[in-house]
Scaffold this active site. Structure first.
Site, PDB file in Angstrom:
ATOM      1  CB  CYS A  73       3.054  22.561 -11.539  1.00  0.00           C
ATOM      2  SG  CYS A  73       2.446  21.107 -10.671  1.00  0.00           S
ATOM      3  CG  HIS A  88      -1.968  -1.134   1.110  1.00  0.00           C
ATOM      4  ND1 HIS A  88      -2.590  -1.691   2.194  1.00  0.00           N
ATOM      5  CD2 HIS A  88      -2.448  -1.811   0.023  1.00  0.00           C
ATOM      6  CE1 HIS A  88      -3.413  -2.655   1.794  1.00  0.00           C
ATOM      7  NE2 HIS A  88      -3.336  -2.750   0.483  1.00  0.00           N
TER       8      HIS A  88
HETATM    9  P1  NAD Z   1      -6.244  -4.364  10.818  1.00  0.00           P
HETATM   10  O1  NAD Z   1      -6.297  -3.153  11.673  1.00  0.00           O
HETATM   11  O2  NAD Z   1      -7.435  -4.678   9.996  1.00  0.00           O
HETATM   12  O3  NAD Z   1      -5.947  -5.640  11.724  1.00  0.00           O
HETATM   13  C1  NAD Z   1      -4.883  -5.662  12.616  1.00  0.00           C
HETATM   14  C2  NAD Z   1      -4.850  -7.048  13.272  1.00  0.00           C
HETATM   15  O4  NAD Z   1      -3.665  -7.121  14.049  1.00  0.00           O
HETATM   16  C3  NAD Z   1      -6.035  -7.294  14.202  1.00  0.00           C
HETATM   17  O5  NAD Z   1      -6.533  -8.591  13.965  1.00  0.00           O
HETATM   18  C4  NAD Z   1      -5.404  -7.189  15.604  1.00  0.00           C
HETATM   19  O6  NAD Z   1      -6.015  -8.057  16.524  1.00  0.00           O
HETATM   20  C5  NAD Z   1      -3.991  -7.597  15.347  1.00  0.00           C
HETATM   21  N1  NAD Z   1      -2.998  -7.007  16.254  1.00  0.00           N
HETATM   22  C6  NAD Z   1      -2.928  -5.737  16.698  1.00  0.00           C
HETATM   23  N2  NAD Z   1      -1.818  -5.556  17.435  1.00  0.00           N
HETATM   24  C7  NAD Z   1      -1.190  -6.755  17.479  1.00  0.00           C
HETATM   25  C8  NAD Z   1       0.014  -7.217  18.083  1.00  0.00           C
HETATM   26  N3  NAD Z   1       0.804  -6.409  18.797  1.00  0.00           N
HETATM   27  N4  NAD Z   1       0.342  -8.530  17.928  1.00  0.00           N
HETATM   28  C9  NAD Z   1      -0.438  -9.374  17.182  1.00  0.00           C
HETATM   29  N5  NAD Z   1      -1.580  -8.976  16.592  1.00  0.00           N
HETATM   30  C10 NAD Z   1      -1.944  -7.682  16.718  1.00  0.00           C
HETATM   31  O7  NAD Z   1      -4.918  -4.232   9.929  1.00  0.00           O
HETATM   32  P2  NAD Z   1      -4.589  -4.775   8.456  1.00  0.00           P
HETATM   33  O8  NAD Z   1      -5.086  -6.152   8.300  1.00  0.00           O
HETATM   34  O9  NAD Z   1      -3.172  -4.458   8.230  1.00  0.00           O
HETATM   35  O10 NAD Z   1      -5.465  -3.888   7.469  1.00  0.00           O
HETATM   36  C11 NAD Z   1      -5.556  -2.489   7.699  1.00  0.00           C
HETATM   37  C12 NAD Z   1      -5.152  -1.581   6.575  1.00  0.00           C
HETATM   38  O11 NAD Z   1      -4.873  -0.348   7.204  1.00  0.00           O
HETATM   39  C13 NAD Z   1      -3.904  -1.963   5.845  1.00  0.00           C
HETATM   40  O12 NAD Z   1      -4.195  -1.871   4.510  1.00  0.00           O
HETATM   41  C14 NAD Z   1      -2.871  -0.900   6.208  1.00  0.00           C
HETATM   42  O13 NAD Z   1      -2.370  -0.278   5.044  1.00  0.00           O
HETATM   43  C15 NAD Z   1      -3.623   0.189   6.932  1.00  0.00           C
HETATM   44  N6  NAD Z   1      -2.988   0.596   8.215  1.00  0.00           N
HETATM   45  C16 NAD Z   1      -1.649   0.734   8.284  1.00  0.00           C
HETATM   46  C17 NAD Z   1      -1.051   1.105   9.467  1.00  0.00           C
HETATM   47  C18 NAD Z   1       0.454   1.229   9.504  1.00  0.00           C
HETATM   48  O14 NAD Z   1       1.063   1.532   8.485  1.00  0.00           O
HETATM   49  N7  NAD Z   1       1.089   0.978  10.665  1.00  0.00           N
HETATM   50  C19 NAD Z   1      -1.831   1.361  10.603  1.00  0.00           C
HETATM   51  C20 NAD Z   1      -3.234   1.235  10.488  1.00  0.00           C
HETATM   52  C21 NAD Z   1      -3.799   0.844   9.278  1.00  0.00           C
END
Ligand code: NAD
Length: 256
Positions: A150, A118
């Site tokens: 621009c 992403h």
């Molecule tokens: P999500 O938020 O949908 O899911 C996160 C998962 O990780 C959850 O199931 C949660 O229970 C688990 N989790 C949280 N902390 C944890 C830990 N310390 N250890 C183990 N598990 C843990 O995230 P996703 O599936 O990555 O999808 C979300 C979208 O949002 C992605 O496309 C991403 O680009 C974006 N996003 C990115 C960031 C970042 O860059 N750090 C932050 C938030 C969202």
């Protein structure tokens, strides 16, 4: 933990597929976990609505104020999970990190075999002339950042809802997953498509899932660890580099 250590010790090509949960220990909230950004509403809108292509086009001011406040974390540093993955790459065991995260923390930790599905908050460019800009330029701007050449809007090179990920990055990520003997899926709810479907290309021996909550991949996995990914990966002992092992035990070893 001993099963995970054994899998890592005996794997030659590990691929890692991660999401927002990998960075929560660095102080960056995820979307769908407890306390994640999806639990709140922002003036009646959800985070998913604001981070969409159509919202960006219609309300760039509101988009950038949300984006700068909630999606960019300049002070965040890699945690034990990022550090262990960088170590495993150096040891030659880890063939690729595929991440849905946009925070740049895998690169900051030292991983180079990296597929950022992403994009990254560190890559920004003018939508009119394509001039690239660093994150600082976007953060310093008052309101919507504009190109110094621009006057076009400078937007982050991140995939918004309603946009497709870069297809070369997707293809490379799927190829690495298809070639791996072990796939570790961690810190992701596996709900964002098409990214989540990359793991369907895996046909190796060991599918490992590390997540706080259940995921749709748990049923197919050889090993499921419900816990904190930073803590779990942090406890893994990095095995010696594969090349060194071959020299020690291989048939052509001459002691040099
Ligand atoms: P999500 O938020 O949908 O899911 C996160 C998962 O990780 C959850 O199931 C949660 O229970 C688990 N989790 C949280 N902390 C944890 C830990 N310390 N250890 C183990 N598990 C843990 O995230 P996703 O599936 O990555 O999808 C979300 C979208 O949002 C992605 O496309 C991403 O680009 C974006 N996003 C990115 C960031 C970042 O860059 N750090 C932050 C938030 C969202």
């Amino acid at each position: 933990m001993s099963d995970l250590q054994r899998i890592i010790d005996t794997s030659k090509r590990i691929a890692f597929f991660g999401g927002a949960g990998v960075s929560t220990e660095s102080g960056i909230p995820d979307f769908r976990g407890t306390g994640g950004l999806y639990e709140a509403e922002y003036d009646g809108l959800t985070a998913e609505m604001i981070l969409s292509h159509s919202f960006f086009c219609l309300h760039p001011d509101a988009f950038f104020s949300f984006y700068k406040k909630y999606m960019v974390h300049p002070k965040a540093r890699p945690n034990a999970a990022h550090a262990k993955l960088a170590e495993l790459e150096k040891s030659g065991r880890l063939a690729a990190v595929v991440t849905q995260n946009i925070d740049g923390l895998h690169r900051a930790a030292g991983n180079r075999l990296l597929y950022e599905l992403h994009g990254s908050v560190h890559e920004n460019r003018c939508i009119e002339c394509g001039r690239p800009y660093p994150l600082e330029y976007v953060m310093r701007a008052d309101g919507v950042p504009k190109c110094a050449d621009c006057g076009g809007i400078v937007r982050p090179d991140v995939t918004l809802y309603g946009e497709a990920p870069d297809h070369l990055v997707m293809t490379g990520a799927c190829r690495e997953i298809a070639r791996a003997d072990t796939l570790i899926v961690a810190g992701t709810s596996l709900t964002v498509e098409p990214a989540a479907s990359c793991i369907a290309y895996f046909s190796g021996k060991n599918l490992v899932v590390i997540n706080r909550e259940e995921t749709s991949a748990d049923g197919k996995a050889k090993l499921v660890l419900h816990g904190n990914v930073a803590q779990i990966l942090g406890e893994i002992v990095t095995p010696p580099p594969l090349a060194q092992q071959k020299r020690g035990f291989g048939p052509f070893w001459r002691g040099d």
